[in-house]
Motif scaffolding. Structure first.
Motif, PDB file in Angstrom:
ATOM      1  N   HIS A  11     -15.258 -29.004  -5.370  1.00  0.00           N
ATOM      2  CA  HIS A  11     -15.376 -29.193  -6.927  1.00  0.00           C
ATOM      3  C   HIS A  11     -13.744 -30.504  -7.041  1.00  0.00           C
ATOM      4  CE1 HIS A  11     -16.595 -25.408  -7.500  1.00  0.00           C
ATOM      5  NE2 HIS A  11     -16.155 -24.648  -6.648  1.00  0.00           N
ATOM      6  N   TYR A  12     -14.860 -30.862  -6.556  1.00  0.00           N
ATOM      7  CA  TYR A  12     -13.741 -32.745  -5.915  1.00  0.00           C
ATOM      8  C   TYR A  12     -13.730 -33.291  -7.483  1.00  0.00           C
ATOM      9  CZ  TYR A  12     -18.348 -35.222  -5.540  1.00  0.00           C
ATOM     10  OH  TYR A  12     -19.770 -35.020  -5.330  1.00  0.00           O
ATOM     11  N   LYS A  13     -14.482 -33.419  -8.416  1.00  0.00           N
ATOM     12  CA  LYS A  13     -14.884 -33.547  -9.151  1.00  0.00           C
ATOM     13  C   LYS A  13     -13.584 -33.566 -10.898  1.00  0.00           C
ATOM     14  CE  LYS A  13     -19.489 -35.990  -9.302  1.00  0.00           C
ATOM     15  NZ  LYS A  13     -20.627 -35.947 -10.175  1.00  0.00           N
ATOM     16  N   SER A  14     -12.769 -31.874 -10.586  1.00  0.00           N
ATOM     17  CA  SER A  14     -11.708 -32.015 -11.531  1.00  0.00           C
ATOM     18  C   SER A  14     -11.125 -32.572 -10.646  1.00  0.00           C
ATOM     19  CB  SER A  14     -12.320 -30.679 -11.806  1.00  0.00           C
ATOM     20  OG  SER A  14     -11.838 -29.741 -10.184  1.00  0.00           O
ATOM     21  N   LEU A  15     -10.584 -33.155  -9.698  1.00  0.00           N
ATOM     22  CA  LEU A  15      -9.340 -33.047  -8.741  1.00  0.00           C
ATOM     23  C   LEU A  15      -8.751 -35.082  -9.359  1.00  0.00           C
ATOM     24  CD1 LEU A  15      -9.737 -32.551  -5.099  1.00  0.00           C
ATOM     25  CD2 LEU A  15      -8.593 -31.823  -6.420  1.00  0.00           C
ATOM     26  N   ILE A  16      -7.847 -34.756  -9.926  1.00  0.00           N
ATOM     27  CA  ILE A  16      -7.036 -36.089 -10.559  1.00  0.00           C
ATOM     28  C   ILE A  16      -7.258 -37.341  -9.741  1.00  0.00           C
ATOM     29  CG2 ILE A  16      -5.143 -37.377 -11.733  1.00  0.00           C
ATOM     30  CD1 ILE A  16      -4.898 -34.501 -12.807  1.00  0.00           C
ATOM     31  N   VAL A  17      -6.948 -37.388  -8.451  1.00  0.00           N
ATOM     32  CA  VAL A  17      -7.143 -37.738  -7.150  1.00  0.00           C
ATOM     33  C   VAL A  17      -8.144 -38.343  -7.106  1.00  0.00           C
ATOM     34  CG1 VAL A  17      -7.128 -36.400  -5.143  1.00  0.00           C
ATOM     35  CG2 VAL A  17      -6.271 -38.388  -5.083  1.00  0.00           C
ATOM     36  N   GLY A  60     -13.974 -34.579   1.986  1.00  0.00           N
ATOM     37  CA  GLY A  60     -13.018 -33.448   2.428  1.00  0.00           C
ATOM     38  C   GLY A  60     -12.671 -32.756   1.879  1.00  0.00           C
ATOM     39  N   CYS A  61     -13.158 -32.500   0.649  1.00  0.00           N
ATOM     40  CA  CYS A  61     -12.754 -31.357   0.090  1.00  0.00           C
ATOM     41  C   CYS A  61     -13.988 -30.276  -0.151  1.00  0.00           C
ATOM     42  CB  CYS A  61     -13.392 -31.961  -2.225  1.00  0.00           C
ATOM     43  SG  CYS A  61     -12.511 -30.490  -3.067  1.00  0.00           S
ATOM     44  N   ALA A  62     -15.595 -30.761   0.594  1.00  0.00           N
ATOM     45  CA  ALA A  62     -16.530 -30.013   0.939  1.00  0.00           C
ATOM     46  C   ALA A  62     -16.270 -29.557   1.973  1.00  0.00           C
ATOM     47  CB  ALA A  62     -17.753 -30.677   0.732  1.00  0.00           C
ATOM     48  N   ALA A  63     -15.172 -30.490   2.743  1.00  0.00           N
ATOM     49  CA  ALA A  63     -14.788 -29.513   4.544  1.00  0.00           C
ATOM     50  C   ALA A  63     -14.549 -28.350   4.281  1.00  0.00           C
ATOM     51  CB  ALA A  63     -15.480 -31.004   5.713  1.00  0.00           C
ATOM     52  N   SER A  64     -13.711 -28.694   3.375  1.00  0.00           N
ATOM     53  CA  SER A  64     -11.961 -28.135   3.336  1.00  0.00           C
ATOM     54  C   SER A  64     -12.990 -26.228   3.950  1.00  0.00           C
ATOM     55  CB  SER A  64     -11.528 -27.584   2.087  1.00  0.00           C
ATOM     56  OG  SER A  64     -12.139 -27.907   0.888  1.00  0.00           O
ATOM     57  N   SER A  65     -14.297 -26.173   3.020  1.00  0.00           N
ATOM     58  CA  SER A  65     -14.467 -24.844   3.607  1.00  0.00           C
ATOM     59  C   SER A  65     -14.500 -24.470   4.363  1.00  0.00           C
ATOM     60  CB  SER A  65     -15.824 -24.346   2.477  1.00  0.00           C
ATOM     61  OG  SER A  65     -16.247 -24.812   1.347  1.00  0.00           O
ATOM     62  N   THR A  66     -15.129 -24.846   5.980  1.00  0.00           N
ATOM     63  CA  THR A  66     -15.224 -24.775   6.992  1.00  0.00           C
ATOM     64  C   THR A  66     -13.732 -25.392   8.042  1.00  0.00           C
ATOM     65  OG1 THR A  66     -16.662 -26.535   7.212  1.00  0.00           O
ATOM     66  CG2 THR A  66     -17.954 -24.490   7.119  1.00  0.00           C
ATOM     67  N   SER A  67     -14.288 -26.801   7.574  1.00  0.00           N
ATOM     68  CA  SER A  67     -13.049 -27.539   8.569  1.00  0.00           C
ATOM     69  C   SER A  67     -11.829 -27.793   8.099  1.00  0.00           C
ATOM     70  CB  SER A  67     -13.273 -28.291   9.407  1.00  0.00           C
ATOM     71  OG  SER A  67     -12.781 -28.775  10.146  1.00  0.00           O
ATOM     72  N   ARG A  68     -10.613 -27.037   8.103  1.00  0.00           N
ATOM     73  CA  ARG A  68      -9.099 -28.330   7.427  1.00  0.00           C
ATOM     74  C   ARG A  68      -9.054 -28.944   8.130  1.00  0.00           C
ATOM     75  NH1 ARG A  68      -8.055 -26.404   2.281  1.00  0.00           N
ATOM     76  NH2 ARG A  68      -8.391 -23.870   2.265  1.00  0.00           N
TER      77      ARG A  68
END
Length: 185
Positions: A11-17, A60-68
């Motif tokens: 849910h990257y669009k909600s990130l201020i960064v 990176g945000c989307a990849a966080s589900s499977t790979s830190r």
């Protein structure tokens, strides 16, 4: 234990960064097309660096589900791309004998405050229509510094999450063992 070893993230669009990185992209796109010569390779390089900063946050945000690991690497790519863009803006100001505002400069102070309050790229697209190249470059520099700090925090959080939760394999193993324990044959 978490209810799922594969939480849906991204849910990257909600990130201020991400929102600020999008502002950087829009400001850079406008800047490059307005103040750099057509055919100048710097136009494409600046726009691509700004795009890379924004897109790698999303990926990176989307990849966080499977790979830190992938998440952290992509956030670092975003940081590196934005540092490249920062150097381009600094070069632009220097070679044209324009002023890069000092931290104590009242314009810099106002800009930091304004940039900290606005994460909507439409704000920058609308408010910078008649601004000078020096002003826009300094605003972009300010935004890049703000995103750099936010990316640092995002990377630290991702590292902490990895240490606390482990990677996907560890999570899958924990959940599989828990399932076996609660569902004997």
């Amino acid at each position: 234990m978490q209810s799922s070893f594969l939480p849906q993230r991204g849910h990257y669009k909600s990130l201020i960064v991400y929102q600020k990185a999008e502002c950087i992209y829009d400001v850079t796109y406008m800047f490059a097309h307005r103040f750099l010569s057509r055919g100048d390779r710097t136009v494409d390089q600046m726009i691509q660096a700004a795009r890379s900063g924004k897109q790698n946050i999303a990926e990176g945000c989307a990849a966080s589900s499977t790979s830190r690991e992938t998440e952290i690497k992509l956030y670092n790519v975003a940081k590196a791309s934005l540092q490249e863009l920062l150097a381009d803006y600094e070069d632009f100001l220097r070679v044209r004998s324009l002023c890069q505002w000092e931290l104590s400069d009242p314009r810099s102070i106002r800009t930091r405050k304004g940039c900290s309050e606005h994460c909507d790229s439409a704000f920058y697209r609308n408010s910078l229509q008649n601004s000078s190249e020096e002003t826009i470059a300094n605003i972009a520099i300010t935004l890049i510094h703000q995103v750099d700090i936010l990316l640092h925090r995002l990377i630290e959080r991702a590292k902490k999450n990895f240490l606390e939760e482990g990677g996907i394999r560890e999570q899958m193993t924990r959940h599989r063992l828990e399932y076996r324990k609660n569902n004997p044959k």
